[in-house]
Enzyme design. Structure first.
Site, PDB file in Angstrom:
ATOM      1  N   LYS A   1       0.813  -1.227   0.000  1.00 13.44           N
ATOM      2  CA  LYS A   1       0.000   0.000   0.000  1.00 13.44           C
ATOM      3  C   LYS A   1       0.847   1.278   0.000  1.00 13.44           C
ATOM      4  CE  LYS A   1      -4.101  -2.055   2.018  1.00 13.44           C
ATOM      5  NZ  LYS A   1      -5.116  -2.045   3.055  1.00 13.44           N
TER       6      LYS A   1
ATOM      7  N   ASP B   1     -10.428   2.037   2.454  1.00 18.35           N
ATOM      8  CA  ASP B   1     -10.518   1.163   3.638  1.00 18.35           C
ATOM      9  C   ASP B   1     -11.362   1.790   4.754  1.00 18.35           C
ATOM     10  OD1 ASP B   1      -9.066  -1.007   2.729  1.00 18.35           O
ATOM     11  OD2 ASP B   1      -7.155  -0.291   3.525  1.00 18.35           O
TER      12      ASP B   1
HETATM   13  P1  NDP Z   1       0.996  -3.244   9.212  1.00 16.52           P
HETATM   14  O1  NDP Z   1       2.062  -4.243   8.999  1.00 16.52           O
HETATM   15  O2  NDP Z   1       1.094  -1.894   8.572  1.00 16.52           O
HETATM   16  O3  NDP Z   1       0.789  -2.974  10.792  1.00 16.52           O
HETATM   17  C1  NDP Z   1       0.728  -4.032  11.667  1.00 16.52           C
HETATM   18  C2  NDP Z   1       0.305  -3.537  13.053  1.00 16.52           C
HETATM   19  O4  NDP Z   1       0.064  -4.702  13.836  1.00 16.52           O
HETATM   20  C3  NDP Z   1       1.359  -2.726  13.776  1.00 16.52           C
HETATM   21  O5  NDP Z   1       0.699  -1.778  14.585  1.00 16.52           O
HETATM   22  C4  NDP Z   1       2.076  -3.775  14.634  1.00 16.52           C
HETATM   23  O6  NDP Z   1       2.645  -3.258  15.828  1.00 16.52           O
HETATM   24  C5  NDP Z   1       0.897  -4.658  15.008  1.00 16.52           C
HETATM   25  N1  NDP Z   1       1.242  -6.039  15.323  1.00 16.52           N
HETATM   26  C6  NDP Z   1       1.728  -6.993  14.473  1.00 16.52           C
HETATM   27  N2  NDP Z   1       1.852  -8.184  15.128  1.00 16.52           N
HETATM   28  C7  NDP Z   1       1.442  -7.953  16.412  1.00 16.52           C
HETATM   29  C8  NDP Z   1       1.335  -8.796  17.553  1.00 16.52           C
HETATM   30  N3  NDP Z   1       1.677 -10.085  17.519  1.00 16.52           N
HETATM   31  N4  NDP Z   1       0.880  -8.243  18.704  1.00 16.52           N
HETATM   32  C9  NDP Z   1       0.521  -6.935  18.745  1.00 16.52           C
HETATM   33  N5  NDP Z   1       0.600  -6.078  17.701  1.00 16.52           N
HETATM   34  C10 NDP Z   1       1.057  -6.601  16.540  1.00 16.52           C
HETATM   35  O7  NDP Z   1      -0.353  -4.010   8.756  1.00 16.52           O
HETATM   36  P2  NDP Z   1      -1.721  -3.316   8.317  1.00 16.52           P
HETATM   37  O8  NDP Z   1      -1.990  -2.201   9.248  1.00 16.52           O
HETATM   38  O9  NDP Z   1      -1.713  -3.038   6.855  1.00 16.52           O
HETATM   39  O10 NDP Z   1      -2.790  -4.506   8.517  1.00 16.52           O
HETATM   40  C11 NDP Z   1      -3.235  -4.887   9.819  1.00 16.52           C
HETATM   41  C12 NDP Z   1      -4.330  -5.943   9.694  1.00 16.52           C
HETATM   42  O11 NDP Z   1      -5.517  -5.412   9.141  1.00 16.52           O
HETATM   43  C13 NDP Z   1      -3.930  -7.121   8.815  1.00 16.52           C
HETATM   44  O12 NDP Z   1      -4.317  -8.286   9.499  1.00 16.52           O
HETATM   45  C14 NDP Z   1      -4.753  -6.928   7.568  1.00 16.52           C
HETATM   46  O13 NDP Z   1      -5.056  -8.159   6.942  1.00 16.52           O
HETATM   47  C15 NDP Z   1      -6.011  -6.284   8.131  1.00 16.52           C
HETATM   48  N6  NDP Z   1      -6.749  -5.483   7.130  1.00 16.52           N
HETATM   49  C16 NDP Z   1      -8.047  -5.848   6.820  1.00 16.52           C
HETATM   50  C17 NDP Z   1      -8.782  -5.117   5.914  1.00 16.52           C
HETATM   51  C18 NDP Z   1     -10.183  -5.539   5.590  1.00 16.52           C
HETATM   52  O14 NDP Z   1     -10.730  -5.058   4.586  1.00 16.52           O
HETATM   53  N7  NDP Z   1     -10.818  -6.348   6.392  1.00 16.52           N
HETATM   54  C19 NDP Z   1      -8.215  -3.927   5.231  1.00 16.52           C
HETATM   55  C20 NDP Z   1      -6.884  -3.590   5.664  1.00 16.52           C
HETATM   56  C21 NDP Z   1      -6.178  -4.366   6.567  1.00 16.52           C
HETATM   57  P3  NDP Z   1       4.158  -2.644  15.876  1.00 16.52           P
HETATM   58  O15 NDP Z   1       4.038  -1.258  15.346  1.00 16.52           O
HETATM   59  O16 NDP Z   1       4.512  -2.675  17.313  1.00 16.52           O
HETATM   60  O17 NDP Z   1       4.999  -3.549  15.015  1.00 16.52           O
END
Ligand code: NDP
Length: 302
Positions: A83, A119
């Site tokens: 993205k 989104d």
């Molecule tokens: P990013 O990689 O940009 O961000 C991931 C986030 O998750 C960060 O804040 C990270 O924290 C946190 N994180 C990852 N693993 C863990 C964990 N084990 N425990 C706690 N926090 C964690 O991903 P996106 O923001 O793009 O996507 C996030 C989710 O949203 C995905 O699962 C994606 O599939 C879903 N999604 C669904 C959509 C839909 O239409 N339903 C649309 C867009 C996204 P840190 O900063 O500390 O690393």
């Protein structure tokens, strides 16, 4: 030929002469429900088009997207992990894509690539469809990655009373609070950042939240981002817990159910953001012709 360009995962507009071609782009992408969703919107609105998949190797997004558009592709949906690269590729960004810092919808017009982000609008419409009130609500948003950034603007515009962003690492949540403080102020929303471990301290959460949105990637590995101690602080029977991940009842959803809250996965958000992308590409006049809730119901039973 490597697997990223296998027939199943590579949509070449040249193979569909006379038909408008679209694709969802991500890595991995074979699991994506977007082709099925857009095929149903096309049927409902009697549009002739082909919607396929593209799986560029990491680092190859821009080259694959440019080749897709150069060979006649009309539009793309972009998902994890591309993205930000999609935002960088776009010649023109909508204000909401600029604010989100990420692009999930691309289209080409007169040789220019336009980037948008549907989104947040998709999430808000799915919440409304499920009877959730955002105005005046206390909202907890878990995660500070691309998905959180994409939904923050549309959530703040609905005027919740308070929006707390909680992330594993606090720097990213602080950064989002700074970035969105002006918008929050103009909608009279109290916007603050916490860490996920702060949620275990009832003095910091004060009361359970009306709406808790899991926008972390933890659900993809079926972990919850929050401990049971945090869950006991943030959920009450009046709460609604929304997990952006879809497909099964995640650990996060089970923690909420266990405390009497209502829950939802993110399938409705996926369908609603797709509906907006479809209308961007095919024309807003089709708004009343496509039925996103019917498509969602079909996906749930398939
Ligand atoms: P990013 O990689 O940009 O961000 C991931 C986030 O998750 C960060 O804040 C990270 O924290 C946190 N994180 C990852 N693993 C863990 C964990 N084990 N425990 C706690 N926090 C964690 O991903 P996106 O923001 O793009 O996507 C996030 C989710 O949203 C995905 O699962 C994606 O599939 C879903 N999604 C669904 C959509 C839909 O239409 N339903 C649309 C867009 C996204 P840190 O900063 O500390 O690393």
């Amino acid at each position: 030929m490597n697997s990223s360009h296998s027939n199943e995962l590579h949509t070449d507009p040249i193979q569909f002469p006379g038909v408008d071609v679209y694709a969802v782009v991500g890595n991995p992408i074979s699991h994506s429900k977007s082709p099925a969703i857009h095929a149903r919107f096309a049927e409902q609105s009697k549009q002739q088009l082909h919607y396929g998949r593209l799986q560029p190797a990491l680092g190859d997004f821009a080259a694959v997207a440019k080749s897709f558009f150069a060979t006649g592709g009309k539009g793309m949906n972009v998902t994890v992990p591309f993205k930000l690269e999609a935002q960088a590729l776009a010649d023109v960004l909508t204000p909401r894509a600029q604010l989100a810092g990420a692009v999930n919808t691309l289209r080409i017009e007169d040789g220019k690539i336009f980037g948008d982000n549907t989104d947040g609008a998709g999430l808000v419409r799915d919440l409304f469809a499920q009877g959730i009130q955002i105005q005046g609500a206390r909202i907890l948003l878990l995660g500070a990655g691309g998905a959180s950034r994409g939904v923050l603007g549309p959530l703040l515009e609905q005027g919740p009373k308070e929006l707390v962003i909680a992330n594993r690492s606090n720097a990213k949540a602080d950064e989002l609070v700074q970035l969105f403080s002006g918008l929050a102020h103009s909608h009279h929303v109290s916007l603050l950042a916490l860490t996920l471990s702060d949620l275990e301290d009832s003095a910091k959460t004060s009361l359970a939240f009306d709406l808790v949105i899991n926008a972390t990637a933890a659900g993809l590995s079926n972990e919850s981002p929050i401990s049971n101690a945090a869950a006991s602080n943030i959920f009450a029977p009046k709460s609604f817990a929304y997990d952006m991940v879809y497909g099964n009842a995640t650990t996060f959803m089970q923690q909420a159910l266990h405390r009497g809250a209502r829950v939802s996965d993110g399938l409705g958000m996926l369908v609603e953001q797709a509906a907006d992308a479809f209308l961007i590409w095919r024309g807003a006049t089709l708004t009343d012709v496509i039925d996103s809730r019917a498509v969602l119901a079909e996906l749930r039973t398939s």
